[in-house]
Design a protein around this motif. Structure first.
Motif, PDB file in Angstrom:
ATOM      1  N   LEU A 191       1.024  10.716   9.483  1.00  0.00           N
ATOM      2  CA  LEU A 191       1.750  10.019   9.672  1.00  0.00           C
ATOM      3  C   LEU A 191       1.507   9.316  11.348  1.00  0.00           C
ATOM      4  N   TYR A 192       1.736   7.706  11.037  1.00  0.00           N
ATOM      5  CA  TYR A 192       2.225   7.375  12.522  1.00  0.00           C
ATOM      6  C   TYR A 192       3.468   6.705  11.984  1.00  0.00           C
ATOM      7  N   TRP A 193       4.416   6.499  13.029  1.00  0.00           N
ATOM      8  CA  TRP A 193       4.906   5.534  13.724  1.00  0.00           C
ATOM      9  C   TRP A 193       5.592   5.225  14.707  1.00  0.00           C
ATOM     10  N   SER A 209       3.409   2.122   3.136  1.00  0.00           N
ATOM     11  CA  SER A 209       3.201   1.410   4.273  1.00  0.00           C
ATOM     12  C   SER A 209       3.642   0.487   4.923  1.00  0.00           C
ATOM     13  N   GLY A 210       4.645   0.565   6.376  1.00  0.00           N
ATOM     14  CA  GLY A 210       5.262  -0.225   6.768  1.00  0.00           C
ATOM     15  C   GLY A 210       6.334  -0.648   6.295  1.00  0.00           C
ATOM     16  N   GLU A 264       1.057  -1.054  -0.113  1.00  0.00           N
ATOM     17  CA  GLU A 264       0.381   0.403   0.176  1.00  0.00           C
ATOM     18  C   GLU A 264       0.602   0.760  -0.224  1.00  0.00           C
ATOM     19  N   HIS A 265       0.204   2.156  -0.965  1.00  0.00           N
ATOM     20  CA  HIS A 265       1.541   2.931  -0.859  1.00  0.00           C
ATOM     21  C   HIS A 265       0.754   4.709  -1.523  1.00  0.00           C
ATOM     22  N   ARG A 305       2.407   4.099   8.580  1.00  0.00           N
ATOM     23  CA  ARG A 305       1.684   4.417   8.446  1.00  0.00           C
ATOM     24  C   ARG A 305       0.379   5.734   8.014  1.00  0.00           C
ATOM     25  N   TYR A 306      -0.181   5.213   7.480  1.00  0.00           N
ATOM     26  CA  TYR A 306      -0.310   6.684   7.023  1.00  0.00           C
ATOM     27  C   TYR A 306      -2.048   6.962   6.274  1.00  0.00           C
ATOM     28  N   GLU A 307      -2.995   7.809   6.739  1.00  0.00           N
ATOM     29  CA  GLU A 307      -3.910   7.875   6.655  1.00  0.00           C
ATOM     30  C   GLU A 307      -4.088   9.219   5.730  1.00  0.00           C
TER      31      GLU A 307
END
Length: 200
Positions: A124-126, A165-166, A108-109, A193-195
């Motif tokens: 963004l999440y990490w 993603s990842g 997923e990108h 990860r992202y939304e």
């Protein structure tokens, strides 16, 4: 297979061309323009954590010169990007007609050049608890609008070509007030990860 850069033998040139075609197939785009090379460099880094210069890619793709023999580091990195242990293994798979590794190159990108419009927003999440909200301002440039538990702050700007993603995220030319621009990596452990949402 090759030990150093120089002029390749004809059979080596064929393998380099095969490698380039395999990479293009994996990323679902021809690598021809500057934006394509930028995308490739970011994608290769995200998956392999190896930085290869745009000029190296352009030489390998014959955009600068046609008699270029890349270093083993370059071909091994691209083979690993495709899921093979090294370039020699890639060649052996091709010779044998075996099925390539099943692990997808790009999960997923977001392809910035194709998927984003100006003012689209990404969160963004990490790990462990980092959150960063960014807005696309055009020409591969982003501005941070909000952040939690990160070294990024509202008003910081950077450029980026792809979010995967990842995988780790490579921010180029991060500009923060009063500091020299730097490159910055998000998601060293476990990737990002992202939304995202389109600007209406």
């Amino acid at each position: 297979m090759q030990k150093r850069e120089g002029t390749p033998a004809p059979q080596e040139t064929q393998w380099y061309e095969t490698l380039c075609m395999a990479v293009e197939k994996a990323i679902h785009r021809k690598v021809e323009e500057q934006a394509d090379f930028d995308f490739l460099a970011d994608a290769v880094f995200a998956r392999t954590h190896e930085l290869i210069s745009i000029s190296t890619f352009k030489r390998l793709w014959g955009k600068v010169r046609n008699d270029y023999a890349p270093s083993a580091r370059t071909t091994n990195t691209l083979a690993q990007f495709l899921g093979y242990p090294d370039f020699e293994s890639f060649c052996q798979y091709q010779n044998a007609g075996d099925t390539p590794p099943s692990d997808p190159v790009l999960g997923e990108h977001i392809d910035v050049s194709k998927d984003l419009d100006i003012d689209d927003e990404i969160t963004l999440y990490w790990a462990p608890d980092r959150v960063c909200h960014i807005r696309y301002t055009g020409n591969y440039q982003f501005v941070v609008t909000r952040s939690e538990n990160t070294r990024l702050h509202p008003g910081d700007t950077f450029s980026c070509n792809v979010f995967i993603s990842g995988e780790q995220l490579y921010l180029k030319h991060l500009v923060q007030p009063g500091r020299t621009p730097v490159n910055y990596i998000c998601g060293m452990k476990g990737g990002i990860r992202y939304e995202y949402e389109k600007h209406s």
